[in-house]
Design an enzyme around this catalytic site. Structure first.
Site, PDB file in Angstrom:
ATOM      1  N   ARG A  56       0.841  -1.203   0.000  1.00 59.89           N
ATOM      2  CA  ARG A  56       0.000   0.000   0.000  1.00 59.89           C
ATOM      3  C   ARG A  56       0.874   1.251   0.000  1.00 59.89           C
ATOM      4  O   ARG A  56       1.979   1.261   0.523  1.00 59.89           O
ATOM      5  CB  ARG A  56      -0.922   0.013   1.214  1.00 59.89           C
ATOM      6  CG  ARG A  56      -2.012  -1.030   1.185  1.00 59.89           C
ATOM      7  CD  ARG A  56      -2.967  -0.869   2.364  1.00 59.89           C
ATOM      8  NE  ARG A  56      -2.279  -1.042   3.650  1.00 59.89           N
ATOM      9  CZ  ARG A  56      -1.934  -0.055   4.458  1.00 59.89           C
ATOM     10  NH1 ARG A  56      -2.193   1.201   4.129  1.00 59.89           N
ATOM     11  NH2 ARG A  56      -1.323  -0.309   5.604  1.00 59.89           N
ATOM     12  N   LYS A 198      -8.631  -2.524  -0.007  1.00 62.84           N
ATOM     13  CA  LYS A 198      -8.640  -1.652   1.165  1.00 62.84           C
ATOM     14  C   LYS A 198      -9.470  -0.389   0.948  1.00 62.84           C
ATOM     15  O   LYS A 198      -9.973   0.198   1.908  1.00 62.84           O
ATOM     16  CB  LYS A 198      -7.214  -1.294   1.563  1.00 62.84           C
ATOM     17  CG  LYS A 198      -6.434  -2.468   2.173  1.00 62.84           C
ATOM     18  CD  LYS A 198      -7.149  -3.066   3.378  1.00 62.84           C
ATOM     19  CE  LYS A 198      -6.319  -4.147   4.048  1.00 62.84           C
ATOM     20  NZ  LYS A 198      -7.082  -4.815   5.151  1.00 62.84           N
ATOM     21  N   HIS A 217     -11.248  -4.445  11.460  1.00 60.28           N
ATOM     22  CA  HIS A 217     -10.108  -5.025  10.761  1.00 60.28           C
ATOM     23  C   HIS A 217      -9.708  -6.273  11.531  1.00 60.28           C
ATOM     24  O   HIS A 217      -8.825  -6.240  12.385  1.00 60.28           O
ATOM     25  CB  HIS A 217      -8.960  -4.013  10.701  1.00 60.28           C
ATOM     26  CG  HIS A 217      -7.819  -4.456   9.855  1.00 60.28           C
ATOM     27  ND1 HIS A 217      -6.516  -4.099  10.106  1.00 60.28           N
ATOM     28  CD2 HIS A 217      -7.778  -5.228   8.742  1.00 60.28           C
ATOM     29  CE1 HIS A 217      -5.726  -4.617   9.190  1.00 60.28           C
ATOM     30  NE2 HIS A 217      -6.466  -5.313   8.362  1.00 60.28           N
ATOM     31  N   SER A 235      -1.501  -6.125   9.280  1.00 60.29           N
ATOM     32  CA  SER A 235      -0.905  -7.072   8.341  1.00 60.29           C
ATOM     33  C   SER A 235       0.349  -7.701   8.934  1.00 60.29           C
ATOM     34  O   SER A 235       1.205  -7.017   9.486  1.00 60.29           O
ATOM     35  CB  SER A 235      -0.554  -6.349   7.036  1.00 60.29           C
ATOM     36  OG  SER A 235       0.098  -7.215   6.149  1.00 60.29           O
ATOM     37  N   LYS A 239      -3.568 -12.774  11.401  1.00 65.48           N
ATOM     38  CA  LYS A 239      -5.021 -12.886  11.279  1.00 65.48           C
ATOM     39  C   LYS A 239      -5.435 -14.027  10.359  1.00 65.48           C
ATOM     40  O   LYS A 239      -6.274 -14.855  10.696  1.00 65.48           O
ATOM     41  CB  LYS A 239      -5.620 -11.568  10.763  1.00 65.48           C
ATOM     42  CG  LYS A 239      -5.497 -10.388  11.683  1.00 65.48           C
ATOM     43  CD  LYS A 239      -6.363  -9.217  11.230  1.00 65.48           C
ATOM     44  CE  LYS A 239      -6.185  -8.850   9.775  1.00 65.48           C
ATOM     45  NZ  LYS A 239      -4.804  -8.454   9.446  1.00 65.48           N
ATOM     46  N   THR A 240      -4.847 -14.040   9.165  1.00 65.75           N
ATOM     47  CA  THR A 240      -5.218 -15.061   8.188  1.00 65.75           C
ATOM     48  C   THR A 240      -4.794 -16.438   8.655  1.00 65.75           C
ATOM     49  O   THR A 240      -5.566 -17.403   8.605  1.00 65.75           O
ATOM     50  CB  THR A 240      -4.583 -14.746   6.825  1.00 65.75           C
ATOM     51  OG1 THR A 240      -5.043 -13.464   6.377  1.00 65.75           O
ATOM     52  CG2 THR A 240      -4.954 -15.802   5.800  1.00 65.75           C
ATOM     53  N   ASP A 254     -10.017 -11.113   7.180  1.00 65.85           N
ATOM     54  CA  ASP A 254      -9.461  -9.755   7.291  1.00 65.85           C
ATOM     55  C   ASP A 254     -10.451  -8.650   7.632  1.00 65.85           C
ATOM     56  O   ASP A 254     -10.105  -7.742   8.356  1.00 65.85           O
ATOM     57  CB  ASP A 254      -8.762  -9.394   5.977  1.00 65.85           C
ATOM     58  CG  ASP A 254      -7.876  -8.164   6.098  1.00 65.85           C
ATOM     59  OD1 ASP A 254      -7.113  -8.077   7.075  1.00 65.85           O
ATOM     60  OD2 ASP A 254      -7.944  -7.290   5.223  1.00 65.85           O
ATOM     61  N   ARG A 319       1.982 -12.159  -1.758  1.00 68.11           N
ATOM     62  CA  ARG A 319       0.577 -12.375  -1.403  1.00 68.11           C
ATOM     63  C   ARG A 319      -0.086 -13.395  -2.327  1.00 68.11           C
ATOM     64  O   ARG A 319       0.335 -13.616  -3.454  1.00 68.11           O
ATOM     65  CB  ARG A 319      -0.192 -11.055  -1.534  1.00 68.11           C
ATOM     66  CG  ARG A 319       0.212  -9.977  -0.542  1.00 68.11           C
ATOM     67  CD  ARG A 319      -0.536 -10.116   0.751  1.00 68.11           C
ATOM     68  NE  ARG A 319      -0.209  -9.062   1.701  1.00 68.11           N
ATOM     69  CZ  ARG A 319      -0.881  -8.881   2.827  1.00 68.11           C
ATOM     70  NH1 ARG A 319      -1.897  -9.661   3.130  1.00 68.11           N
ATOM     71  NH2 ARG A 319      -0.542  -7.918   3.660  1.00 68.11           N
TER      72      ARG A 319
END
Length: 527
Positions: A56, A198, A217, A235, A239-240, A254, A319
């Site tokens: 990003r 996003k 989030h 990130s 989380k994933t 996410d 990713r």
């Protein structure tokens, strides 16, 4: 520019045979290959690279200064303002640029699995592989829904169009601009697909609180007994990985929302980090990388086209995007009840926070507002090693409204549903980054499993003298010494120094929340 003129200009662009609407996965892959946008890998996934923008670009993100939203947006370094004139001028230039392309790809979908709160969206792409990405990431309409879908927001993405900052009023050649009045996201100059994902999340973070729905989030999963768990974190914090638990059903990895009815996923897919991915450690994610999935900036063997998940030649932020149904344990629709447990994930580069601790309601609010973690390499441009950061609500880059709005909603919902909250450190143990080691995933999974099953509710604890956290003395599947961070350091004095350093950072950061009630303000370090 009036709304009618604005929509008419886009309508003219989307006419003709060169415009491909809602193509199937195989046709999009064929187009991507024909156009030289990427290659097929040995797993059948489509691999693309994104040039210099491999994460990003927050300094290039703007919200248009408009009458209807001017007094609602929390303006600052995250939500930077840009004028309507600059936006409309760039919009016309981007449409002209796209009108000269041989092909354009259009996709329709939804954000929000709960039909009571979902947002119909349209994405206009210069690249076929970007259209494949959004096909996998957002919620896919049925054939019947597609015939009547009227988009409320549109993304127009033209990575090949590069702005001239001196003429166009941008920070660089790249720009990500949201206009709430024109219901449009305009993206140019960057090929990083995550900007589209996003941007829609930021829009939902603006719209949902107006409907008494908390946007979050976080990842989410649900147990066989219907018990729901949320995993907050930036990130790279896990989380994933941690939500893809073979013993629980995945709601999403996410972005979620907590409505009066329960939790629902905002997306229809997952966007997982690939660096150091292995089938042994993360089998569900590893096996999801097959035909239809999109690999971003992953290095391939030149001959076999086998992905090398250890390599970071392009970026640490490699990713993969894949639809939720690629995870066998995912549920459809991605909706569940109210959360029983919330986990705040932090990747502590100081190596001083305990691997797990249970939080009081006041501590939960403190740490939610603090949102401490370490930004990991590659998630943003210019980040090459872990950096300590505080991201309010574990998602400050995506929050258009003041942080207190989200925090108050979370606090009210936690109290209403008697939700347990834990702070889990997936970062370093035995020393700071460069000295200690990253917490073993097997230990983190064991601690979270114990928390979700209630094994830690009656566990004997000790209070951390600096951070005031309740640390369990024992946890099934985890060595006792791992639970006490100071015991993993060879130099106890060095630990105390680092712990005090981080505690002072917490204190300094929380000064911006001087209007918080005293019990919440005292929920942090005790120094």
């Amino acid at each position: 520019m009036s709304m009618v003129h604005f929509e008419a200009a886009l309508g003219r662009l989307l006419q003709g045979d060169r415009v491909h609407k809602d193509l199937s996965v195989p046709r999009l892959i064929e187009k991507g290959l024909q156009r030289g946008e990427g290659v097929l890998t040995s797993t059948g996934s489509f691999r693309a690279t994104t040039g210099k923008y491999t994460g990003r670009s927050p300094k290039d993100k703007y919200i248009v200064d408009e009458v209807s939203t001017k007094d609602k947006i929390h303006w600052g370094t995250v939500n930077k303002t840009i004028s309507s004139e600059v936006f409309e001028h760039l919009y016309e230039k981007v449409l002209h640029y796209l009108s000269e392309r041989d092909e354009i790809f259009v996709r329709h979908g939804f954000a929000g699995a709960d039909k009571n709160y979902r947002l119909p969206i349209r994405i206009v792409n210069e690249f076929a592989w970007h259209n494949l990405f959004v096909r996998q990431l957002f919620i896919r309409p049925t054939e019947t829904e597609l015939t009547s879908l009227l988009p409320e927001f549109t993304i127009v993405s033209a990575p090949g169009f590069k702005a001239n900052p001196e003429i166009d009023g941008t920070n660089s050649e790249a720009f990500i601009i949201v206009s709430f009045e024109k219901k449009t996201v305009l993206i140019g100059g960057t090929e990083y697909a995550g900007e589209m994902k996003k941007s829609i999340f930021s829009i939902m973070n603006y719209l949902l609180p107006e409907k008494n729905v908390l946007s979050m989030h976080c990842s989410a999963n649900v147990g066989h007994e219907g018990d729901v768990a949320l995993f907050f974190g930036l990130s790279g914090t896990g989380k994933t990985t941690l939500s893809a638990d073979p013993y629980r059903s995945l709601i999403g990895d996410d972005e979620h929302a907590w409505s009066p009815n329960g939790v629902f996923n905002i997306e229809g897919g997952c966007y997982a980090k690939c660096i150091q991915l292995s089938e042994e450690k993360e089998p569900e994610i590893y096996r999801a990388i097959r035909f239809g999935s999109v690999l971003e900036n992953v290095v391939l063997d030149e001959i076999t086209r086998e992905p090398d998940y250890e390599a970071n030649d392009y970026t640490e932020n490699t990713r993969v995007a894949y639809p939720l149904e690629s995870i066998p344990s995912s549920i459809e629709p991605s909706i569940a009840g109210h959360p029983n447990t919330i986990v705040f994930l932090t990747a502590d580069a100081f190596g001083v926070l305990p691997p797990i601790s249970k939080l009081s309601p006041e501590q939960a609010m403190y740490h939610f507002l603090s949102g401490y973690t370490s930004k990991l390499a590659g998630t943003e441009r210019g980040i090459t090693s872990p950096q300590a950061t505080f991201s309010t609500c574990f998602g400050a880059p995506f929050l258009p409204l003041p942080a207190a709005r989200y925090a108050e909603m979370l606090g009210d919902k936690m109290l209403e549903h008697n939700t347990d909250v834990y702070l889990v450190n997936t970062g370093w143990s035995g020393g700071p980054y460069g000295v200690g080691q990253r917490m073993k995933l097997s230990y983190t999974r064991a601690m979270i499993r114990a928390a979700l099953q209630g094994d830690l509710n009656a566990a004997e604890t000790i209070v951390d003298p600096i951070f005031g956290l309740q640390i369990p003395l024992h946890c099934p599947g985890v060595p006792d010494e791992v639970l006490q961070p100071k015991e993993t350091w060879q130099d106890a004095d060095a630990y105390d120094q680092k712990a005090m350093e981080l505690a002072m950072k917490f204190k300094e950061n929380f000064r911006k929340f001087s209007d918080m009630p005293k019990p919440i303000a005292e929920g942090g370090p005790t120094i």
